[in-house]
Scaffold this motif. Structure first.
Motif, PDB file in Angstrom:
ATOM      1  N   CYS A   1      16.490   6.882   5.044  1.00  0.00           N
ATOM      2  CA  CYS A   1      16.880   5.465   4.220  1.00  0.00           C
ATOM      3  C   CYS A   1      17.394   5.763   2.979  1.00  0.00           C
ATOM      4  O   CYS A   1      18.324   5.146   2.464  1.00  0.00           O
ATOM      5  N   LEU A   2      16.725   6.978   2.290  1.00  0.00           N
ATOM      6  CA  LEU A   2      17.567   7.346   0.981  1.00  0.00           C
ATOM      7  C   LEU A   2      18.604   7.847   1.056  1.00  0.00           C
ATOM      8  O   LEU A   2      19.590   7.435   0.262  1.00  0.00           O
TER       9      LEU A   2
ATOM     10  N   CYS B   1       7.528   2.219   0.844  1.00  0.00           N
ATOM     11  CA  CYS B   1       7.665   3.679   1.527  1.00  0.00           C
ATOM     12  C   CYS B   1       6.001   3.967   1.963  1.00  0.00           C
ATOM     13  O   CYS B   1       5.938   5.154   1.956  1.00  0.00           O
TER      14      CYS B   1
ATOM     15  N   ARG C   1      16.780   1.182  -6.617  1.00  0.00           N
ATOM     16  CA  ARG C   1      17.168   2.694  -6.997  1.00  0.00           C
ATOM     17  C   ARG C   1      18.212   3.053  -6.641  1.00  0.00           C
ATOM     18  O   ARG C   1      19.024   3.810  -7.476  1.00  0.00           O
TER      19      ARG C   1
ATOM     20  N   CYS D   1      11.980   7.837   5.627  1.00  0.00           N
ATOM     21  CA  CYS D   1      12.381   7.899   4.106  1.00  0.00           C
ATOM     22  C   CYS D   1      13.592   9.040   3.940  1.00  0.00           C
ATOM     23  O   CYS D   1      14.593   8.152   2.983  1.00  0.00           O
TER      24      CYS D   1
ATOM     25  N   ARG E   1      20.910   4.761   1.056  1.00  0.00           N
ATOM     26  CA  ARG E   1      21.167   4.359  -0.060  1.00  0.00           C
ATOM     27  C   ARG E   1      21.707   4.758  -1.140  1.00  0.00           C
ATOM     28  O   ARG E   1      22.779   4.177  -2.000  1.00  0.00           O
TER      29      ARG E   1
HETATM   30 FE1  FES Z   1      11.062   5.374   2.025  1.00  0.00          FE
HETATM   31 FE2  FES Z   1      13.305   3.750   2.113  1.00  0.00          FE
HETATM   32  S1  FES Z   1      11.563   4.084   3.362  1.00  0.00           S
HETATM   33  S2  FES Z   1      12.871   5.564   0.744  1.00  0.00           S
END
Ligand code: FES
Ligand code: 5AD
Length: 341
Positions: free
Chosen positions: A320-321, A309, A277, A317, A324
């Motif tokens: 985490c996103l 996920c 991603r 999430c 990232r």
């Molecule tokens: Fe869902 Fe990483 S845990 S985006």
């Protein structure tokens, strides 16, 4: 090769193929150009779309999909309206201003039910966009959902080649129907998303060119692509997964062909590569779709194997996103993120 927003539009099929298949070091400048174009249109913004996978019942039997109707091993579920509204509530708190209601083609959700759900979300969250991703329905159904408050619709064409389409789907489905649905959605006034799988069984480079040509004709606001990923309970369980590298290249090419487009860096990319991603964002994508489905249902929405996920709560999430996105050099934003055309 001189590749820019202005030149790529004039490429003939051979030139597109040459571009798609060039050496890695020749493609890197194209990725950089795609990133430049993305920044010129959207800065470093990455839009978040809260994804609610509300049913894994499906009347269709697509040969590639794990929730196809003839998969007797699929453990089926449906979310109640209340569960969907709760998911929206949680998503709103996390900053999401788009809710994507995605599901198999499940006629349990009649037009009245869909309209009721959409209008409840609409009245509770006036500042949010509501996106439907529920497959093929009639013009009048699409119109009713729009009038109830839906703004956007995602319907991938999957492949724009008639023959290839018939190799991926049973006879009951047709590319013509799919296209008609997409143009109907556009006419009604939806922001429309389409797209295709990369590396689906029997796909050729010419099919990919047809996909790009079809998208040029449709001019969608959103374009979702992801690598094909095999699923044990489908007739395609012996086929290889699609290529992450090819998917990333196609994201860059899409960014150059459609500078304004909203392009997600998909969960399928993240499933096949731990940095998929992030790499998708660097290639030109500007959307991510964190999962908002209640955790107890997540594993059941298994359209392909090893989907990521499935164990994380919505807030996990989200965090985490965000990390990232930042690691890739961009910024998660909480605006509605409508298309800039
Ligand atoms: Fe869902 Fe990483 S845990 S985006
Ligand atoms: N691998 C990757 N993507 C898939 N999709 C369906 N099955 C698979 C698979 N096995 C994609 C289709 C669909 C979207 C929701 O997921 O493109 O439109």
């Amino acid at each position: 090769m001189e590749v820019s927003v202005d030149t790529i539009r004039e490429f003939d099929d051979n030139k597109l193929i040459e571009l798609i298949q060039c050496d890695d070091e020749d493609f890197e400048p194209i990725r950089i150009e795609a990133d430049k174009v993305r920044r010129a249109n959207y800065g470093t913004d990455v839009f978040l779309r809260g994804l609610i996978e509300f049913t894994n019942y499906c009347r269709n039997d697509c040969y590639y999909c794990g929730i196809r109707c003839s998969n007797k091993n699929a453990n089926r579920y449906r979310l109640s309206k209340e569960e969907m509204l709760n998911a929206c509530k949680e998503g709103y708190k996390l900053g999401y201003r788009t809710f994507v209601l995605q599901g198999g083609e499940d006629l349990f959700y009649t037009d009245d039910k869909i309209c009721d759900i959409v209008s409840s979300i609409r009245s509770g969250y006036e500042d949010c966009a509501i996106t439907l991703s529920i497959g093929e329905r009639s013009y009048s159904s699409y119109k009713a959902y729009y009038e109830a408050g839906a703004n956007r619709f995602l319907l991938r064409h999957e492949t724009a080649d008639e023959k290839h389409y018939s190799m991926l789907h049973p006879d009951a489905m047709s590319l013509n129907n799919r296209k008609e649905c997409l143009f109907n959605l556009k006419n009604i006034g939806y922001q429309v998303g389409s797209g295709f799988m990369v590396g689906s069984p029997y796909q050729t480079i010419h099919n990919i060119v047809s996909d790009l040509r079809f998208l040029q004709e449709l001019e969608p606001d959103m374009i979702g692509i992801g690598p094909y990923i095999t699923h044990r309970d489908t007739p395609f369980n012996r086929f290889d997964n699609g290529s992450v590298k090819l998917t990333l290249r196609l994201i860059s090419i899409l960014r150059l062909l459609f500078p304004y487009a909203l392009i997600p860096s998909t969960t399928a990319l993240g499933t096949l590569s731990p940095t998929g991603r992030e790499d998708g964002l660097k290639a030109g994508a500007n959307v991510v779709m964190p999962n908002l489905t209640p955790v107890k249902y997540r594993e059941k929405y298994e359209i392909y194997e090893n989907k990521i996920c499935t164990g994380e709560e919505a807030a996990e999430c989200r965090g985490c996103l965000e990390r990232r996105i930042e690691r890739a050099g961009y910024k998660a934003v909480t605006s509605r993120g409508d298309v800039k055309k």
